[in-house]
Design an enzyme around this catalytic site. Sequence first.
Site, PDB file in Angstrom:
ATOM      1  N   GLY A   8       0.933  -1.197   0.328  1.00 20.57           N
ATOM      2  CA  GLY A   8       0.069   0.280   0.088  1.00 20.57           C
ATOM      3  C   GLY A   8       1.061   1.153  -0.303  1.00 20.57           C
ATOM      4  O   GLY A   8       0.893   2.140   0.489  1.00 20.57           O
ATOM      5  N   GLY A  11      -0.433   4.708  -0.850  1.00 15.71           N
ATOM      6  CA  GLY A  11      -1.292   5.459  -0.403  1.00 15.71           C
ATOM      7  C   GLY A  11      -1.197   6.591   1.044  1.00 15.71           C
ATOM      8  O   GLY A  11       0.522   7.470   0.553  1.00 15.71           O
ATOM      9  N   GLN A  12      -1.749   7.536   0.865  1.00 12.08           N
ATOM     10  CA  GLN A  12      -1.130   8.973   1.865  1.00 12.08           C
ATOM     11  C   GLN A  12      -0.323   8.524   3.711  1.00 12.08           C
ATOM     12  O   GLN A  12       0.990   9.327   3.001  1.00 12.08           O
ATOM     13  CB  GLN A  12      -2.937   9.078   2.977  1.00 12.08           C
ATOM     14  CG  GLN A  12      -2.993  10.346   3.916  1.00 12.08           C
ATOM     15  CD  GLN A  12      -3.551  10.743   4.962  1.00 12.08           C
ATOM     16  OE1 GLN A  12      -4.804   9.926   4.799  1.00 12.08           O
ATOM     17  NE2 GLN A  12      -3.819  12.334   4.874  1.00 12.08           N
ATOM     18  N   ASP A  34       2.576  -1.509  -3.773  1.00 14.25           N
ATOM     19  CA  ASP A  34       1.368  -1.361  -4.463  1.00 14.25           C
ATOM     20  C   ASP A  34       0.258  -2.392  -5.010  1.00 14.25           C
ATOM     21  O   ASP A  34       1.073  -2.762  -6.199  1.00 14.25           O
ATOM     22  CB  ASP A  34       0.881   0.206  -4.899  1.00 14.25           C
ATOM     23  CG  ASP A  34      -0.166   0.579  -4.137  1.00 14.25           C
ATOM     24  OD1 ASP A  34      -0.265   1.265  -2.994  1.00 14.25           O
ATOM     25  OD2 ASP A  34      -1.251   0.300  -4.953  1.00 14.25           O
ATOM     26  N   ILE A  35      -0.727  -1.973  -4.895  1.00 12.24           N
ATOM     27  CA  ILE A  35      -1.611  -2.924  -6.118  1.00 12.24           C
ATOM     28  C   ILE A  35      -1.878  -1.831  -7.352  1.00 12.24           C
ATOM     29  O   ILE A  35      -2.087  -2.352  -8.144  1.00 12.24           O
ATOM     30  CB  ILE A  35      -3.275  -3.194  -5.680  1.00 12.24           C
ATOM     31  CG1 ILE A  35      -3.858  -4.167  -6.897  1.00 12.24           C
ATOM     32  CG2 ILE A  35      -3.687  -1.729  -4.983  1.00 12.24           C
ATOM     33  CD1 ILE A  35      -5.053  -5.379  -6.281  1.00 12.24           C
ATOM     34  N   ARG A  36      -1.257  -0.660  -7.204  1.00 12.85           N
ATOM     35  CA  ARG A  36      -1.347   0.204  -8.276  1.00 12.85           C
ATOM     36  C   ARG A  36       0.030   0.309  -9.161  1.00 12.85           C
ATOM     37  O   ARG A  36       0.743   0.267  -8.553  1.00 12.85           O
ATOM     38  CB  ARG A  36      -1.368   1.083  -8.482  1.00 12.85           C
ATOM     39  CG  ARG A  36      -3.237   2.004  -7.845  1.00 12.85           C
ATOM     40  CD  ARG A  36      -3.300   3.398  -7.284  1.00 12.85           C
ATOM     41  NE  ARG A  36      -3.528   3.567  -5.829  1.00 12.85           N
ATOM     42  CZ  ARG A  36      -3.265   4.098  -4.979  1.00 12.85           C
ATOM     43  NH1 ARG A  36      -4.018   5.554  -4.973  1.00 12.85           N
ATOM     44  NH2 ARG A  36      -3.069   3.624  -3.590  1.00 12.85           N
ATOM     45  N   TYR A 140     -14.971  -0.860   9.234  1.00 14.90           N
ATOM     46  CA  TYR A 140     -13.687  -0.977   8.759  1.00 14.90           C
ATOM     47  C   TYR A 140     -13.021  -1.112  10.690  1.00 14.90           C
ATOM     48  O   TYR A 140     -12.182  -2.342  11.171  1.00 14.90           O
ATOM     49  CB  TYR A 140     -13.216   0.419   8.837  1.00 14.90           C
ATOM     50  CG  TYR A 140     -11.966   1.107   9.177  1.00 14.90           C
ATOM     51  CD1 TYR A 140     -10.389   0.081   8.113  1.00 14.90           C
ATOM     52  CD2 TYR A 140     -11.223   1.825   9.796  1.00 14.90           C
ATOM     53  CE1 TYR A 140      -9.821   1.104   7.845  1.00 14.90           C
ATOM     54  CE2 TYR A 140     -10.514   2.665   9.421  1.00 14.90           C
ATOM     55  CZ  TYR A 140      -9.299   2.139   9.112  1.00 14.90           C
ATOM     56  OH  TYR A 140      -8.116   2.608   9.544  1.00 14.90           O
TER      57      TYR A 140
HETATM   58  N1  SER Z   1      -8.693   7.640   9.558  1.00 13.68           N
HETATM   59  C1  SER Z   1      -9.521   6.832   9.494  1.00 13.68           C
HETATM   60  C2  SER Z   1     -10.602   6.524   8.909  1.00 13.68           C
HETATM   61  O1  SER Z   1     -11.543   7.905   8.965  1.00 13.68           O
HETATM   62  C3  SER Z   1      -9.288   6.477  10.810  1.00 13.68           C
HETATM   63  O2  SER Z   1      -8.187   5.779  10.981  1.00 13.68           O
HETATM   64  O3  SER Z   1     -11.005   5.925   8.315  1.00 13.68           O
END
Ligand code: SER
Length: 323
Positions: A8, A11-12, A34-36, A140
Amino acid sequence: MKRILITGAAGQIGTELGARLADRYGPGAILATDIRAPSVWAGTAPAEQLDCLDLVALRDAVKRFRATHIVHLAAVLSAAAERDPARAYRINMGGLVNVLQVAAECVCGVFTPSSIAVFGPDTPRDPAPQSTLQRPTTMYGVTKVAGELLCDYYHTRFGVDARGLRFPGLVSYTAPPGGGTTDYAVDIFHAALDTGRYTCFLEADTRMDMMYMPDAIRAILELLEAPSENLVHRNAFNISSMHFTPAELADAIRVHIPGFEIHYAPDPLRQAIADSWPTRLDDSEAREQWGWCPEYELPDMVADMFRGLGKRLARHGSGSAGR
Ligand code: SER
C-alpha cells in the site's frame, strides 16, 4: 540493518513513510509495493506492483528482496468500507493474514496500522484507555480489532515481532487519504485554497482525534526502533496529539485565509461513524513504553499545511496542489 517491504505504498501514509524510510535506511533497503502500477506513483525507492491478497507473489517478493520487515499499509478505510463491507473484509483481513503468514515463514518483523476505529459507542470517549471495550459498529473497525488480535496471535504463537499504532485521523498534503471519515480535515485545505469555501460532511461540533502526518511518520519510525522487551502492547498502541471540530479547524484556517467560509451538509453514514468513535485516545502507555511525544498542535499543523500546499501549488502551477 533493516530491509523493509511496504504494501500500500502509494497511499496517504505510504507516500511519506516510503521516503522517510529510504532516507533512514537507504533507498536500496526499501521495496515499495502497491496494487497500482509504480509508473503512476513511485518515488525514490525501488517499487513494484504487488497485490497483498496474492500469497505466492507476496512470499516471492519478501524472499527475493530478503526483507527483514513488512510494513503493511494496504487497507480499505472506514467510509469506503461501509459502502462495500464484504470487499473491505476481504482486503483488510486477507491482506493482513497473508502478511503475518509470510512474516512467520520468513522471520520478518511486521508493522501495521490499527485505528481509532477499533473503539465503538460503549468505549469511554474522552479519553479512550489503552485497554478497554472494543465493540466497533463499522466493518473497518471490525477488521482492525480482528487485525490487532491476529498480530497478537502471530506474536505469541509464532514469535512474529508485530507492532502497531492506533492512528486517529491523519492530516497531510502529499497524497490524499482514500475513503476515511476524517478526510474532511484534508479536503478543507484544498477547498480553502481553490475556492475559499468548503461544505463539510460532518456537523460543526463533531470533535475528533487527529494527527499531523509528520508526527505519525515519526511514531512509526520510533516504534520500529523501540527495543522489543520494552513493549507490553504489540497491537496496538494508542497515540494522540490534537482534537478539534470542523468549526475549530475553520477558525484556525481563517488565521491564514480570513474570508474562508464553511457550510455543513452532514452525510448520515460518515456522521454515524464519527459519532461512534472516541474524541481522544489516552496515549500514556505509548509515552511510557517507547517515549511517544507529539510535536504538532492545531495552529502549527495549519501553518505547515499551507506552507506545504503553497510549495506544491508553485511547483504544479494551479488546481489543488497537484491532487
Ligand atoms: N482516518 C481513518 C478513517 O477515517 C481512521 O483510521 O477511516
